[in-house]
Scaffold this motif. Structure first.
Motif, mmCIF file in Angstrom:
data_model
loop_
_atom_site.group_PDB
_atom_site.id
_atom_site.type_symbol
_atom_site.label_atom_id
_atom_site.label_comp_id
_atom_site.label_asym_id
_atom_site.label_seq_id
_atom_site.Cartn_x
_atom_site.Cartn_y
_atom_site.Cartn_z
ATOM 1 N N GLU A 65 -6.598 -78.391 -50.634
ATOM 2 C CA GLU A 65 -7.764 -78.052 -51.462
ATOM 3 C C GLU A 65 -8.620 -76.986 -50.782
ATOM 4 O OE1 GLU A 65 -10.217 -81.200 -53.077
ATOM 5 O OE2 GLU A 65 -8.490 -82.546 -53.113
ATOM 6 N N ILE A 66 -8.859 -77.154 -49.493
ATOM 7 C CA ILE A 66 -9.670 -76.182 -48.757
ATOM 8 C C ILE A 66 -8.969 -74.828 -48.723
ATOM 9 C CG2 ILE A 66 -10.710 -75.599 -46.531
ATOM 10 C CD1 ILE A 66 -10.761 -78.680 -45.996
ATOM 11 N N SER A 67 -7.679 -74.830 -48.425
ATOM 12 C CA SER A 67 -6.961 -73.555 -48.334
ATOM 13 C C SER A 67 -6.881 -72.870 -49.697
ATOM 14 C CB SER A 67 -5.565 -73.744 -47.723
ATOM 15 O OG SER A 67 -4.781 -74.604 -48.511
ATOM 16 N N GLU A 68 -6.714 -73.629 -50.772
ATOM 17 C CA GLU A 68 -6.707 -73.030 -52.113
ATOM 18 C C GLU A 68 -8.066 -72.412 -52.444
ATOM 19 O OE1 GLU A 68 -5.411 -75.967 -54.934
ATOM 20 O OE2 GLU A 68 -3.439 -76.143 -53.999
ATOM 21 N N LEU A 69 -9.149 -73.101 -52.072
ATOM 22 C CA LEU A 69 -10.487 -72.559 -52.286
ATOM 23 C C LEU A 69 -10.657 -71.253 -51.507
ATOM 24 C CD1 LEU A 69 -13.476 -72.817 -53.282
ATOM 25 C CD2 LEU A 69 -13.906 -73.942 -51.092
ATOM 26 N N MET A 70 -10.211 -71.252 -50.263
ATOM 27 C CA MET A 70 -10.354 -70.050 -49.427
ATOM 28 C C MET A 70 -9.531 -68.886 -49.979
ATOM 29 S SD MET A 70 -10.558 -71.608 -45.586
ATOM 30 C CE MET A 70 -10.954 -70.019 -44.860
ATOM 31 N N VAL A 71 -8.354 -69.160 -50.499
ATOM 32 C CA VAL A 71 -7.536 -68.102 -51.103
ATOM 33 C C VAL A 71 -8.210 -67.588 -52.366
ATOM 34 C CG1 VAL A 71 -5.343 -67.636 -52.256
ATOM 35 C CG2 VAL A 71 -5.354 -68.875 -50.089
ATOM 36 N N LYS A 72 -8.723 -68.510 -53.178
ATOM 37 C CA LYS A 72 -9.407 -68.128 -54.422
ATOM 38 C C LYS A 72 -10.622 -67.243 -54.139
ATOM 39 C CE LYS A 72 -11.784 -70.239 -58.339
ATOM 40 N NZ LYS A 72 -12.273 -71.500 -58.902
ATOM 41 N N LYS A 73 -11.371 -67.573 -53.088
ATOM 42 C CA LYS A 73 -12.562 -66.801 -52.717
ATOM 43 C C LYS A 73 -12.222 -65.551 -51.905
ATOM 44 C CE LYS A 73 -16.022 -69.742 -53.839
ATOM 45 N NZ LYS A 73 -17.270 -69.429 -54.453
ATOM 46 N N GLU A 74 -10.932 -65.377 -51.626
ATOM 47 C CA GLU A 74 -10.433 -64.261 -50.810
ATOM 48 C C GLU A 74 -10.974 -64.299 -49.384
ATOM 49 O OE1 GLU A 74 -10.804 -60.510 -52.826
ATOM 50 O OE2 GLU A 74 -9.527 -61.173 -54.473
ATOM 51 N N TRP A 75 -11.140 -65.506 -48.857
ATOM 52 C CA TRP A 75 -11.525 -65.694 -47.468
ATOM 53 C C TRP A 75 -10.288 -65.880 -46.603
ATOM 54 C CZ3 TRP A 75 -15.520 -70.049 -48.751
ATOM 55 C CH2 TRP A 75 -16.635 -69.480 -49.357
ATOM 56 N N LEU A 81 -0.593 -59.801 -45.252
ATOM 57 C CA LEU A 81 -0.894 -59.672 -43.829
ATOM 58 C C LEU A 81 -1.872 -58.535 -43.541
ATOM 59 C CD1 LEU A 81 2.587 -60.358 -42.192
ATOM 60 C CD2 LEU A 81 0.644 -61.891 -42.461
ATOM 61 N N ALA A 82 -1.739 -57.419 -44.256
ATOM 62 C CA ALA A 82 -2.660 -56.301 -44.043
ATOM 63 C C ALA A 82 -4.084 -56.706 -44.455
ATOM 64 C CB ALA A 82 -2.204 -55.082 -44.828
ATOM 65 N N GLY A 83 -4.201 -57.392 -45.573
ATOM 66 C CA GLY A 83 -5.504 -57.861 -46.032
ATOM 67 C C GLY A 83 -6.099 -58.884 -45.076
ATOM 68 N N GLN A 84 -5.268 -59.795 -44.561
ATOM 69 C CA GLN A 84 -5.740 -60.793 -43.609
ATOM 70 C C GLN A 84 -6.178 -60.116 -42.312
ATOM 71 O OE1 GLN A 84 -6.165 -64.172 -44.218
ATOM 72 N NE2 GLN A 84 -7.298 -64.040 -42.310
ATOM 73 N N LYS A 85 -5.444 -59.086 -41.903
ATOM 74 C CA LYS A 85 -5.813 -58.338 -40.691
ATOM 75 C C LYS A 85 -7.193 -57.708 -40.862
ATOM 76 C CE LYS A 85 -4.339 -54.446 -37.855
ATOM 77 N NZ LYS A 85 -3.362 -53.367 -37.711
ATOM 78 N N GLU A 86 -7.450 -57.123 -42.042
ATOM 79 C CA GLU A 86 -8.767 -56.534 -42.312
ATOM 80 C C GLU A 86 -9.871 -57.585 -42.236
ATOM 81 O OE1 GLU A 86 -8.942 -54.254 -45.929
ATOM 82 O OE2 GLU A 86 -7.021 -53.299 -45.498
#
Length: 120
Positions: A65-75, A81-86
């Protein structure tokens, strides 16, 4: 950031705080899953195993649930990987900026910077 007490420097801070809290919650939940897994494999009591297994299932559901929320919020960008690196670079830069703040500035006068109610 020259003056951390200036209200203009707090723009975006609630989002950074939410992101930090969510990440800490995610990592703490992951640690709880690991600890419950170890406890489950070390327990001989069937009653205690059942309780631990139930708690483990709850923790795994919470983690997702937490990880889905973080993905939804783009956190969190686990598939980019490029986006996560940024995001990671931005977080590191924010941490450096916070560490470099002058916590005791010479000018502590904040008169006129905050809205005040009219005097009667």
């Amino acid at each position: 950031m020259q003056d951390y007490l200036d209200p203009i420097n707090s723009v975006g801070m609630p989002e950074l705080t939410d992101l930090g809290l969510a990440l800490e919650f995610l990592l703490t939940t992951k640690t709880g899953i690991r600890n419950l897994s170890i406890a489950l494999t070390e327990t001989a009591s069937p009653a205690l195993q059942k309780i631990l297994r139930t708690q483990l299932d709850v923790m795994v559901d919470l983690y997702f649930e937490i990880s889905e929320l973080m993905v939804k919020k783009e956190w969190l960008k686990p598939y980019d990987l490029a986006g996560q690196k940024e995001l990671d670079i931005k977080s590191a830069e924010n941490a450096i900026n916070i560490a470099q703040l002058d916590l005791f500035p010479k000018d502590m006068n904040r008169k006129g910077m905050f809205p005040t109610s009219p005097k009667k």
